[in-house]
Design an enzyme around this catalytic site. Structure first.
Site, PDB file in Angstrom:
ATOM      1  N   HIS A   1      26.538  24.094 -12.966  1.00  0.00           N
ATOM      2  CA  HIS A   1      26.855  22.688 -13.168  1.00  0.00           C
ATOM      3  C   HIS A   1      27.820  22.110 -12.378  1.00  0.00           C
ATOM      4  O   HIS A   1      27.735  20.868 -12.219  1.00  0.00           O
ATOM      5  CB  HIS A   1      27.526  22.897 -14.801  1.00  0.00           C
ATOM      6  CG  HIS A   1      26.534  23.553 -15.839  1.00  0.00           C
ATOM      7  ND1 HIS A   1      27.168  23.847 -16.997  1.00  0.00           N
ATOM      8  CD2 HIS A   1      25.240  23.489 -15.909  1.00  0.00           C
ATOM      9  CE1 HIS A   1      26.097  24.356 -17.830  1.00  0.00           C
ATOM     10  NE2 HIS A   1      25.026  23.911 -16.838  1.00  0.00           N
TER      11      HIS A   1
ATOM     12  N   HIS B   1      19.767  17.721 -19.607  1.00  0.00           N
ATOM     13  CA  HIS B   1      20.477  18.834 -19.296  1.00  0.00           C
ATOM     14  C   HIS B   1      19.643  19.530 -18.336  1.00  0.00           C
ATOM     15  O   HIS B   1      20.280  20.283 -17.499  1.00  0.00           O
ATOM     16  CB  HIS B   1      21.140  19.653 -20.373  1.00  0.00           C
ATOM     17  CG  HIS B   1      22.025  20.708 -19.770  1.00  0.00           C
ATOM     18  ND1 HIS B   1      23.513  20.592 -19.429  1.00  0.00           N
ATOM     19  CD2 HIS B   1      21.775  22.162 -19.547  1.00  0.00           C
ATOM     20  CE1 HIS B   1      23.898  21.742 -18.727  1.00  0.00           C
ATOM     21  NE2 HIS B   1      22.998  22.599 -18.894  1.00  0.00           N
TER      22      HIS B   1
ATOM     23  N   ASP C   1      20.643  21.069 -14.709  1.00  0.00           N
ATOM     24  CA  ASP C   1      20.303  22.344 -14.142  1.00  0.00           C
ATOM     25  C   ASP C   1      19.472  22.495 -12.861  1.00  0.00           C
ATOM     26  O   ASP C   1      19.992  23.306 -11.974  1.00  0.00           O
ATOM     27  CB  ASP C   1      19.633  23.339 -15.208  1.00  0.00           C
ATOM     28  CG  ASP C   1      20.615  23.680 -16.305  1.00  0.00           C
ATOM     29  OD1 ASP C   1      20.256  24.208 -17.101  1.00  0.00           O
ATOM     30  OD2 ASP C   1      21.814  23.582 -16.017  1.00  0.00           O
TER      31      ASP C   1
ATOM     32  N   HIS D   1      16.254  28.564 -14.899  1.00  0.00           N
ATOM     33  CA  HIS D   1      17.150  29.174 -13.580  1.00  0.00           C
ATOM     34  C   HIS D   1      16.058  30.048 -12.757  1.00  0.00           C
ATOM     35  O   HIS D   1      16.161  29.931 -11.501  1.00  0.00           O
ATOM     36  CB  HIS D   1      18.155  29.707 -14.096  1.00  0.00           C
ATOM     37  CG  HIS D   1      19.519  28.678 -14.548  1.00  0.00           C
ATOM     38  ND1 HIS D   1      19.843  27.671 -13.873  1.00  0.00           N
ATOM     39  CD2 HIS D   1      19.912  28.752 -15.947  1.00  0.00           C
ATOM     40  CE1 HIS D   1      20.705  26.969 -14.692  1.00  0.00           C
ATOM     41  NE2 HIS D   1      20.845  27.701 -15.877  1.00  0.00           N
TER      42      HIS D   1
END
Ligand code: 3BW
Ligand code: ZN
Length: 269
Positions: free
Chosen positions: A73, A225, A229, A252
């Site tokens: 973040h 969001h 990321d 991720h």
């Protein structure tokens, strides 16, 4: 685009969402061509793909046995502000403070402290399609002089299938919080994660409602969001990126596969 740093050091205090540890980070200005590094327990850890040590529910960096957790973040906020020369000193705990789960507190404090430097920031231009896939999740990078990211997610519960395209305006995603589904929490906690997670820093989604009193900040907050990321994970390339990215159910781990693929191509070029 010129390289940028900040005009003076800046501190943030808070809890790590996974470790639950209280951590202070101090952001220090750096000269041109320094890049972004984390500094903890006497070890400097450049924000580079070769230092990624974990991508399960966060992106963690490590070197010589020292780890800095959940860098995504802060990296996303630095990417959006074009800050590319900085040292982030980590004191107390091992994890970047989650703040309110979004990039807002980092962005609000940093945006008035950005200073341009003399040299240009290198640009990585996507010249041909690069695709990474795992199961039915994929991310495609396509040539474009733009910087555009589309994320499509299949969220259980009432969110269902959601899609969002980011076209460069930080205000459209900077308030989007990290999120989890209420039924995931037990599994996350059993894996020793989420110790600092709460309604103060995570959008907790139930079958037909969100548990957070204030509700949603954007009606499609979760996909916004996920774009945030990816912006953070892409910054492990350490340069400004030009291209169109389409992620279908990426996270991720897949973001990291893409970064490694792009890094390999860029180094070869
Ligand atoms: O934003 C993220 N990474 O940057 C994700 C983080 S998942 C994640 C899920 C749950 C957690 O712990 C919590 C435990 C209890 C509560 Cl009440 C609240 C939170 C902590 C983290 C979400 C988007 O997909 C990628 C992973
Ligand atoms: Zn996140």
């Amino acid at each position: 685009m010129k390289q940028r740093t900040i005009k003076e050091s800046l501190e943030f205090d808070g809890v790590g969402i996974h470790s639950g540890e209280r951590t202070k980070i101090i952001l220090h200005p750096e000269g041109e061509n320094t890049g972004i590094s984390f500094y903890r327990d006497g070890v400097r850890i450049p924000a580079k793909p070769e230092n990624v040590v974990n991508t399960f529910h966060s992106t963690d960096l490590g070197k010589d046995g020292v780890v800095v957790k959940t860098v995504e973040h802060l990296l996303a906020t630095l990417h959006l502000l074009g800050i590319s020369n900085l040292t982030i000193e980590v004191q107390g705990g091992s994890e970047i403070p989650i703040m309110d789960g979004s990039g807002y507190f980092f962005y609000r404090s940093l945006k008035d402290k950005v200073i341009k430097q003399e040299e240009d920031l290198e640009v990585l231009q996507i010249k041909e399609e690069v695709r990474v896939q795992r199961g039915d999740s994929y991310i495609v990078a396509l040539p474009c002089s733009c910087f555009e990211i589309t994320y499509e997610g299949e969220f259980q519960t009432y969110f269902g299938r959601q899609k969002y395209t980011f076209r460069g305006n930080a205000r459209d995603i900077i308030l989007a919080r990290t999120f989890c589904f209420e039924h995931e929490i037990e599994f996350i906690r059993q894996n020793g994660l989420g110790k600092g997670g709460s309604l103060d820093n995570t959008l907790v989604i139930g079958r037909d409602k969100v548990y957070n009193k204030g509700g949603l900040r954007y009606q499609d907050e979760p996909v916004r969001h996920k774009v945030f990321d990816l912006i953070g994970d892409l910054y492990l390339l350490g340069v400004s990126v030009r291209g169109k990215f389409i992620s279908y159910k990426g996270g991720h781990s897949l973001n990291y596969e893409l970064v490694k693929a792009l890094y390999k191509k860029a180094v070869a070029a």
